[in-house]
Motif scaffolding. Structure first.
Motif, PDB file in Angstrom:
ATOM      1  N   GLU A  93       0.835  -1.207   0.000  1.00 31.90           N
ATOM      2  CA  GLU A  93       0.000   0.000   0.000  1.00 31.90           C
ATOM      3  C   GLU A  93       0.868   1.255   0.000  1.00 31.90           C
ATOM      4  N   LEU A  94       1.963   1.220   0.761  1.00 33.18           N
ATOM      5  CA  LEU A  94       2.862   2.373   0.834  1.00 33.18           C
ATOM      6  C   LEU A  94       3.527   2.638  -0.515  1.00 33.18           C
ATOM      7  N   ALA A  95       3.835   1.561  -1.246  1.00 36.79           N
ATOM      8  CA  ALA A  95       4.492   1.721  -2.544  1.00 36.79           C
ATOM      9  C   ALA A  95       3.545   2.252  -3.610  1.00 36.79           C
ATOM     10  N   SER A  96       2.240   2.039  -3.425  1.00 38.78           N
ATOM     11  CA  SER A  96       1.286   2.425  -4.464  1.00 38.78           C
ATOM     12  C   SER A  96       0.521   3.713  -4.139  1.00 38.78           C
ATOM     13  N   SER A  97       0.749   4.288  -2.961  1.00 40.14           N
ATOM     14  CA  SER A  97       0.005   5.491  -2.554  1.00 40.14           C
ATOM     15  C   SER A  97       0.963   6.546  -2.020  1.00 40.14           C
ATOM     16  N   SER A  98       0.450   7.764  -1.928  1.00 40.47           N
ATOM     17  CA  SER A  98       1.251   8.855  -1.372  1.00 40.47           C
ATOM     18  C   SER A  98       1.313   8.741   0.151  1.00 40.47           C
ATOM     19  N   ILE A  99       2.313   9.394   0.732  1.00 41.42           N
ATOM     20  CA  ILE A  99       2.500   9.355   2.186  1.00 41.42           C
ATOM     21  C   ILE A  99       1.281   9.945   2.905  1.00 41.42           C
ATOM     22  N   MET A 100       0.758  11.055   2.382  1.00 36.99           N
ATOM     23  CA  MET A 100      -0.385  11.712   3.016  1.00 36.99           C
ATOM     24  C   MET A 100      -1.610  10.798   3.018  1.00 36.99           C
ATOM     25  N   PHE A 101      -1.831  10.099   1.900  1.00 36.60           N
ATOM     26  CA  PHE A 101      -2.983   9.202   1.817  1.00 36.60           C
ATOM     27  C   PHE A 101      -2.829   8.026   2.784  1.00 36.60           C
ATOM     28  N   VAL A 102      -1.600   7.519   2.907  1.00 39.67           N
ATOM     29  CA  VAL A 102      -1.349   6.414   3.845  1.00 39.67           C
ATOM     30  C   VAL A 102      -1.575   6.870   5.281  1.00 39.67           C
ATOM     31  N   LEU A 103      -1.191   8.113   5.600  1.00 38.36           N
ATOM     32  CA  LEU A 103      -1.412   8.645   6.952  1.00 38.36           C
ATOM     33  C   LEU A 103      -2.907   8.735   7.259  1.00 38.36           C
ATOM     34  N   ILE A 104      -3.680   9.152   6.262  1.00 39.83           N
ATOM     35  CA  ILE A 104      -5.144   9.213   6.444  1.00 39.83           C
ATOM     36  C   ILE A 104      -5.698   7.806   6.684  1.00 39.83           C
ATOM     37  N   GLU A 105      -5.180   6.845   5.926  1.00 36.14           N
ATOM     38  CA  GLU A 105      -5.610   5.456   6.111  1.00 36.14           C
ATOM     39  C   GLU A 105      -5.291   4.963   7.517  1.00 36.14           C
ATOM     40  N   LEU A 106      -4.108   5.315   8.013  1.00 40.37           N
ATOM     41  CA  LEU A 106      -3.726   4.870   9.362  1.00 40.37           C
ATOM     42  C   LEU A 106      -4.634   5.469  10.423  1.00 40.37           C
ATOM     43  N   VAL A 107      -5.031   6.736  10.232  1.00 35.46           N
ATOM     44  CA  VAL A 107      -5.957   7.369  11.185  1.00 35.46           C
ATOM     45  C   VAL A 107      -7.292   6.620  11.183  1.00 35.46           C
ATOM     46  N   ILE A 108      -7.787   6.319   9.979  1.00 32.03           N
ATOM     47  CA  ILE A 108      -9.053   5.564   9.874  1.00 32.03           C
ATOM     48  C   ILE A 108      -8.902   4.189  10.510  1.00 32.03           C
ATOM     49  N   TRP A 109      -7.757   3.564  10.283  1.00 31.98           N
ATOM     50  CA  TRP A 109      -7.496   2.227  10.842  1.00 31.98           C
ATOM     51  C   TRP A 109      -7.541   2.247  12.365  1.00 31.98           C
ATOM     52  N   PHE A 110      -6.898   3.244  12.972  1.00 30.24           N
ATOM     53  CA  PHE A 110      -6.889   3.334  14.439  1.00 30.24           C
ATOM     54  C   PHE A 110      -8.285   3.622  14.980  1.00 30.24           C
ATOM     55  N   VAL A 111      -9.082   4.390  14.245  1.00 33.92           N
ATOM     56  CA  VAL A 111     -10.469   4.637  14.663  1.00 33.92           C
ATOM     57  C   VAL A 111     -11.271   3.336  14.639  1.00 33.92           C
ATOM     58  N   ILE A 112     -11.070   2.537  13.589  1.00 29.99           N
ATOM     59  CA  ILE A 112     -11.760   1.249  13.494  1.00 29.99           C
ATOM     60  C   ILE A 112     -11.312   0.321  14.630  1.00 29.99           C
ATOM     61  N   ILE A 113     -10.010   0.322  14.947  1.00 30.52           N
ATOM     62  CA  ILE A 113      -9.515  -0.491  16.071  1.00 30.52           C
ATOM     63  C   ILE A 113     -10.173  -0.056  17.367  1.00 30.52           C
ATOM     64  N   LEU A 114     -10.286   1.257  17.571  1.00 28.11           N
ATOM     65  CA  LEU A 114     -10.950   1.777  18.767  1.00 28.11           C
ATOM     66  C   LEU A 114     -12.402   1.329  18.817  1.00 28.11           C
TER      67      LEU A 114
END
Length: 444
Positions: free
Chosen positions: A205-226
Motif C-alpha cells: 500500500e505504501l508503494a502504491s500510494s502517497s504518504i499523506m494518503f497512507v497517513l489518512i488510512e492509518l488514522v481511519i485504521w486506528f479509529v476502526i480499532i478503537l
C-alpha cells in the motif's frame, strides 16, 4: 515512562516472565514451520503461486489466516483452522446430542472428553482438507515442474500425512501456550498468522500510494480499532440485589441490600458469527464449480458474484448472515434460564422483577435488545474492508485489516492477553498495564 515502568514490572515477576518467553519460543517454532515447504515441491518455483494470493479474494483470506503458509505450500498449510472448524461443529452438536450435553455437565472430566472428541474430529477434517488442497495445487497456480518427483500416489499419501501432522502439531503448540504460556494459545496462533501478512500488505500500500494518503488510512485504521475495542468490551450492567449476604472481616457482619451487577456483553458471540457466515459464503462458489452448473449462465453469474469478497451482493448477503448468526450463537452461549436459576438459588433478585421465570424472560428480552445493535455493528465492521476498497481505492490485501474477522481476532486476543498480564501484575501488587494510578509497592 509509565508504560516502560510497567514493562519492567512485568519482567520482575519470574513466573510471568517465564510464561512470556515460553509463548514467544513456541510462536517462533510455529512461524518457522510455516516457511518449510512440503517435501517433493520445489520452493523456488512457487513465486507465481504465492502471487495469486496477494490481491485478496477468498484465497487471500485463507492465506491470511495461515500466516502465508497456504501460499507457501508449507507443512502448516492447513493452519489451525481445521481445529476451529471441529470446535464449532462440536459446539453445535452439544445442542442436539444428549451424550455431549451430559459431558458438558460433568465438569472438568466432561470437558476433557469433549476436547478429545474435538481432536479426533480435527483429524477427520484434516483427512478431507489435505487431499483437496494437494489436488488443487496445480489449479491454484503451482506449475507442473514444481513437483520434483511428479504427482505420484506416494507424493499425495506422504504429503497428506505431513499436512495432518502439521495441523495436529499446531494444535499441540496452541494447547501448550495456553497451559505453559500466556493467553489463549489457539487464538494467539491465529492472530500471529494474521499479523505475519501485515508488513507485506502495508508495504504494498505504501508503494502504491502517497504518504499523506497512507497517513489518512492509518488514522481511519486506528479509529476502526478503537471501535472494535468498544465492541468487544461493551457491557450492559443489570443490577442485582441480595436480601442478605455475610461478609468476613475482623468480625462477622450482616449486610442487607448488597447490590451487584450481571454484565451482559453487547457482543456476547465474539467473532463466531463472522466465522459461521464466512464458511457459508464459500458454498455458492463450490456449487457454481460443479460440473452440471459450471457451464450455465446462472452458474457463471453466481461464481462471479460470490468470488469477489469486496463486491456489493457478496457483502449484503454476508452482513445479513452475520446478523442472523449473532442472534443464533448468542441464544446458544447465553443461558438466561440457567442464569435466572443460579440467581434464585443464591438469594439474589433483579429489583422490580420476580425471581425465576420472570427473571429469565427479562434477561432474554434485554439480550435481544442489545444484540440487535451489537449484531449490526459487527456486520458493519465485517464488511468495512469492502468500503475502503471501493470508496478509497485501498489495496485489497491491506484492506482486510480494516475490519472483518482479522481485525476482531487481533483486538480480542490482544485484550484477553493484556487482561491476563494485568491480573499477574495486580496480584503482585503492581499497577496493571490496563490501569492507571499510583504504583503499589511489592509485598516481600
Amino acid at each position: 515512562m509509565k508504560f516502560i515502568e510497567n514493562l519492567k514490572n512485568v519482567w520482575k515477576i519470574e513466573e510471568l516472565r517465564n510464561r512470556i518467553l515460553v509463548t514467544l519460543g513456541l510462536l517462533l517454532v510455529y512461524r518457522f514451520g510455516a516457511q518449510v515447504v512440503l517435501p517433493g515441491i520445489d520452493a523456488s518455483k512457487l513465486g507465481g503461486f504465492a502471487g495469486n494470493f496477494d490481491a485478496g479474494g477468498i484465497g487471500g483470506l485463507l492465506n491470511a489466516f495461515t500466516g502465508g503458509a497456504f501460499a507457501n505450500a508449507s507443512v502448516f498449510a492447513l493452519g489451525i483452522m481445521p481445529y476451529i472448524s471441529a470446535s464449532i461443529v462440536v459446539q453445535l452438536m452439544q445442542i442436539a446430542v444428549p451424550y455431549l450435553q451430559k459431558l458438558q455437565k460433568e465438569g472438568e472430566s466432561g470437558r476433557k472428553k469433549i476436547t478429545q472428541i474435538t481432536r479426533w474430529l480435527t483429524i477427520g477434517i484434516c483427512l478431507v482438507q489435505a487431499p483437496s488442497y494437494l489436488f488443487g495445487l496445480e489449479a491454484l497456480g503451482v506449475p507442473v515442474d514444481a513437483f520434483i518427483l511428479g504427482k505420484t500416489p506416494m507424493f499425495f499419501v506422504s504429503s497428506t500425512i505431513i499436512l495432518v501432522t502439521g495441523c495436529i502439531f499446531a494444535m499441540w503448540l496452541g494447547e501448550k501456550i495456553t497451559d505453559k504460556g500466556i493467553g489463549n494459545g489457539i487464538s494467539i496462533l491465529i492472530m500471529v498468522g494474521i499479523i505475519a501478512t501485515l508488513p507485506q500488505s502495508f508495504a504494498q500500500e505504501l508503494a502504491s500510494s502517497s504518504i499523506m494518503f497512507v497517513l489518512i488510512e492509518l488514522v481511519i485504521w486506528f479509529v476502526i480499532i478503537l471501535a472494535c475495542v468498544m465492541l468487544v468490551m461493551a457491557v450492559r450492567k443489570i443490577p442485582v440485589q441480595y436480601a442478605r449476604r455475610t461478609a468476613s472481616g475482623e468480625y462477622e457482619k450482616n449486610i442487607f441490600g448488597a447490590r451487584q451487577f450481571i454484565p451482559l456483553k453487547l457482543n456476547a458471540s465474539g467473532v463466531m458469527p463472522i466465522i459461521f457466515a464466512q464458511a457459508l459464503m464459500f458454498v455458492p462458489t463450490a456449487l457454481a464449480n460443479l460440473g452440471s452448473i459450471k457451464d450455465t449462465e446462472w452458474g457463471q453469474s453466481m461464481l462471479a458474484t460470490f468470488s469477489d469478497i469486496f463486491g456489493l451482493w457478496y457483502n449484503v448477503v454476508f452482513a445479513a448472515l452475520i446478523i442472523i448468526f449473532t442472534y443464533f450463537y448468542t441464544a446458544i452461549t447465553v443461558p438466561t434460564n440457567k442464569m435466572a436459576d443460579d440467581l434464585k438459588r443464591s438469594g439474589g433478585f433483579i429489583p422490580g422483577i420476580k425471581p425465576g421465570t420472570d427473571t429469565a424472560e427479562f434477561l432474554d428480552r434485554i439480550m435481544s435488545q442489545i444484540t440487535l445493535p451489537g449484531s449490526v455493528f459487527l456486520a458493519l465492521v465485517a464488511i468495512f474492508p469492502a468500503f475502503v476498497v471501493k470508496l478509497m481505492g485501498v489495496q485489497q490485501g491491506w484492506a482486510l485489516f480494516f475490519g472483518g474477522t482479522s481485525l476482531l481476532i487481533m483486538v480480542g486476543v490482544a485484550i484477553d492477553t493484556m487482561q491476563q498480564i494485568n491480573s499477574y501484575l495486580l496480584n503482585r501488587h503492581y499497577d496493571g498495564l490496563m490501569k492507571s494510578g499510583k504504583n503499589r509497592k511489592a509485598v516481600a
